[in-house]
Design an enzyme around this catalytic site. Structure first.
Site, mmCIF file in Angstrom:
data_model
loop_
_atom_site.group_PDB
_atom_site.id
_atom_site.type_symbol
_atom_site.label_atom_id
_atom_site.label_comp_id
_atom_site.label_asym_id
_atom_site.label_seq_id
_atom_site.Cartn_x
_atom_site.Cartn_y
_atom_site.Cartn_z
ATOM 1 N N HIS A 123 -8.728 2.940 2.810
ATOM 2 C CA HIS A 123 -7.369 3.149 3.285
ATOM 3 C C HIS A 123 -7.561 2.828 4.770
ATOM 4 O O HIS A 123 -8.704 2.946 5.376
ATOM 5 C CB HIS A 123 -7.022 4.590 3.251
ATOM 6 C CG HIS A 123 -5.824 4.979 3.493
ATOM 7 N ND1 HIS A 123 -5.438 5.270 4.914
ATOM 8 C CD2 HIS A 123 -4.660 5.258 2.954
ATOM 9 C CE1 HIS A 123 -3.970 5.351 4.859
ATOM 10 N NE2 HIS A 123 -3.653 5.448 3.569
ATOM 11 N N ASP A 200 -14.006 10.213 1.932
ATOM 12 C CA ASP A 200 -12.505 10.422 2.016
ATOM 13 C C ASP A 200 -12.145 11.046 0.748
ATOM 14 O O ASP A 200 -12.221 10.107 -0.258
ATOM 15 C CB ASP A 200 -11.919 9.168 2.548
ATOM 16 C CG ASP A 200 -10.359 8.939 2.414
ATOM 17 O OD1 ASP A 200 -9.973 10.214 1.914
ATOM 18 O OD2 ASP A 200 -10.058 8.176 2.539
ATOM 19 N N GLN A 203 -7.613 11.408 -2.291
ATOM 20 C CA GLN A 203 -7.202 11.211 -3.550
ATOM 21 C C GLN A 203 -7.896 11.944 -4.372
ATOM 22 O O GLN A 203 -7.540 12.292 -5.591
ATOM 23 C CB GLN A 203 -7.338 9.618 -4.086
ATOM 24 C CG GLN A 203 -6.139 8.911 -3.017
ATOM 25 C CD GLN A 203 -4.717 9.101 -3.259
ATOM 26 O OE1 GLN A 203 -4.325 9.754 -4.475
ATOM 27 N NE2 GLN A 203 -3.876 8.997 -2.172
ATOM 28 N N LYS A 226 -1.251 16.180 -0.095
ATOM 29 C CA LYS A 226 -1.476 15.265 -1.244
ATOM 30 C C LYS A 226 -2.171 16.119 -2.338
ATOM 31 O O LYS A 226 -2.301 16.016 -3.705
ATOM 32 C CB LYS A 226 -2.561 14.248 -0.943
ATOM 33 C CG LYS A 226 -2.055 13.082 -0.187
ATOM 34 C CD LYS A 226 -2.760 11.662 -0.027
ATOM 35 C CE LYS A 226 -1.932 10.780 0.870
ATOM 36 N NZ LYS A 226 -3.122 9.623 1.070
ATOM 37 N N CYS A 363 -1.315 0.869 2.460
ATOM 38 C CA CYS A 363 -2.182 0.858 3.694
ATOM 39 C C CYS A 363 -3.794 0.408 3.490
ATOM 40 O O CYS A 363 -4.955 0.823 3.981
ATOM 41 C CB CYS A 363 -2.543 2.427 3.959
ATOM 42 S SG CYS A 363 -1.191 3.262 4.713
HETATM 43 C C1 PLP Z 1 -3.418 9.352 2.008
HETATM 44 C C2 PLP Z 1 -4.685 8.952 2.298
HETATM 45 C C3 PLP Z 1 -5.386 8.908 3.589
HETATM 46 C C4 PLP Z 1 -4.567 9.242 4.714
HETATM 47 O O1 PLP Z 1 -3.997 10.523 4.671
HETATM 48 P P1 PLP Z 1 -3.057 11.152 5.560
HETATM 49 O O2 PLP Z 1 -2.544 12.281 5.177
HETATM 50 O O3 PLP Z 1 -2.102 10.066 5.890
HETATM 51 O O4 PLP Z 1 -3.918 11.518 6.932
HETATM 52 C C5 PLP Z 1 -6.625 8.424 3.834
HETATM 53 N N1 PLP Z 1 -7.340 8.006 2.525
HETATM 54 C C6 PLP Z 1 -6.859 7.932 1.395
HETATM 55 C C7 PLP Z 1 -7.622 7.516 0.287
HETATM 56 C C8 PLP Z 1 -5.648 8.201 1.075
HETATM 57 O O5 PLP Z 1 -5.074 8.333 0.297
#
Ligand code: PLP
Length: 405
Positions: A123, A200, A203, A226, A363
């Protein structure tokens, strides 16, 4: 067995019509909807105990502080952190990445010529902060290539690793393709060359059980919104010794031990990284969201979503001109395109029929470029989605494709 129909009664937003059609919400990778348990938790906080934390001797402040710290413990347990002090409240995944990139950049651990590795599946929020850090310090950003099936080229990753590698940052699940990365392997390979690891988990947190000790990562980040929680709150897990060692990135109240105009000493983790009044209600409501997930059971959620995503792939695969991106054993999200049809046009027609899907680059512009596309249509799933919704998506796609061809 998870009963999505029963679950839906806990999500007020799902019971509405769009253009006279029942809302089918399949944009969960962008943000998930919130159950009553989370909505009530926010409201209850403001109705009963709203007060600033850690500073007050009075009863409300004590109650708010206790609830805030209990939330930290809930999240620590969910991630199998070894202590609650390893959990830092941030405003989201983006904020967590920036925290590590900034603090790491200010430490004495990086010098010109060093390297940071990310992957081609990242992302923008797990790309740009590292890029900014590299530009600032004269270090090099290396990228693990993506294979044609949407998985990472782990042989190429091994080649990229060297004693110059200081940090490896990858996502656990790709928001664009639903690829599940082997983060245990990626972290253990990084450790062999002495590099730090950042996962990260934006997800993975709503779909997988997360054990930071099993993964072996130094940092793990996610966003509340999320995983059925509120926006504006997120988490950074960091190994305690590392958090002690890293310098703070933002200055202010709460992050200090003692302030004089000559010299300020810093608080211990996690407070060292939590300058200013935090999103108190958000942290408490996020813990309510994590309790919600734990009560349902992440493995039942995962089983249910896997059935939905498999069926969606079957349906799309049967439609003329379809391309599905990513490997078959994907999680959370399914990305696709149809030959000669722009994802945006299809998404717009689907919206008119009540379906909320995402179109565009998600993104992940470098990933889209890798596949020679500007974007995809993405269906992404949560516990409250039903097989009926998936079947009706198939019918809607047929109709929309007919209109566009
Ligand atoms: C949504 C997302 C982000 C960013 O999250 P924010 O809530 O916008 O800070 C980063 N990495 C992944 C894989 C995402 O799906």
């Amino acid at each position: 067995m998870l009963d999505p129909y029963k679950l839906r009664s806990e999500f007020p937003i799902l019971h509405q019509e769009i253009n006279g059609k029942p809302l089918v919400y399949l944009d969960n990778a962008a943000t998930s909807q919130k159950p009553l348990a989370v909505l009530n938790s926010s409201r209850d906080y403001y109705e009963r105990i709203n007060s600033n934390i850690h500073r007050g001797v009075h009863r409300l402040s004590q109650a708010a502080t206790a609830a805030h710290e209990t939330a930290r413990q809930t999240i620590a347990k969910h991630l199998n952190a070894s202590r609650p002090e390893e959990i830092i409240f941030t405003s989201g995944t983006t904020d967590s990445v920036n925290l590590v990139a900034s603090a790491f950049g200010r430490s004495s651990r990086l010098k010109k010529g060093d390297e940071i590795i990310i992957s081609g599946l990242e992302h923008h929020s797990n790309t740009v902060p590292w890029q900014m850090l590299c530009e600032r310090l004269g270090i090099t950003l290396k990228v693990i290539p993506v294979l044609i099936d949407g998985t990472l080229d782990l042989d190429a990753y091994d080649q990229l690793l060297s004693e110059r590698t200081k940090l490896v940052a990858v996502n656990h699940i790709s928001n664009a393709f639903g690829t599940v990365n082997n983060v245990i392997h990626i972290c253990s390979q990084a450790k062999k060359v002495g590099a730090l690891t950042f996962v990260d988990g934006a997800q993975s947190i709503p779909h997988l059980s997360i054990d930071t000790q099993l993964i072996g990562c130094d940092f793990y980040a996610f966003s509340g919104h999320k995983v059925y929680g509120p926006t504006g709150i997120g988490i950074l897990f960091g190994k305690y010794d590392l958090l002690c060692d890293l310098p703070p990135w933002k200055g202010g109240g709460e992050m200090i031990k003692e302030v004089t105009f000559e010299k300020t000493t810093y608080n211990d983790p996690p407070f060292k990284f939590e300058a200013g009044t935090p999103n108190i209600e958000g942290g408490i409501a996020l813990a309510a969201a994590i309790d919600f997930v734990d009560n349902l059971g992440i493995s039942s959620i995962n089983k249910h979503e896997s059935l939905l995503i498999k069926r969606t792939a079957e349906i799309i695969d049967e439609l003329e001109g379809a391309t599905i991106y990513g490997p078959d054993d994907r999680a959370g999200a399914l990305s696709f395109n149809f030959k000669g049809i722009h994802h945006y046009d299809l998404g717009t027609l689907l919206d008119q029929m009540g379906f909320a899907l995402r179109t565009g680059h998600h993104c992940c512009q470098p990933l889209m470029s890798r596949f020679g596309i500007t974007g995809t249509l993405r269906a992404s799933f949560a516990a409250y989605n039903t097989i009926e919704e998936v079947e009706s998506l198939g019918e809607a796609l047929k109709k929309a494709l007919m209109m566009l061809r």
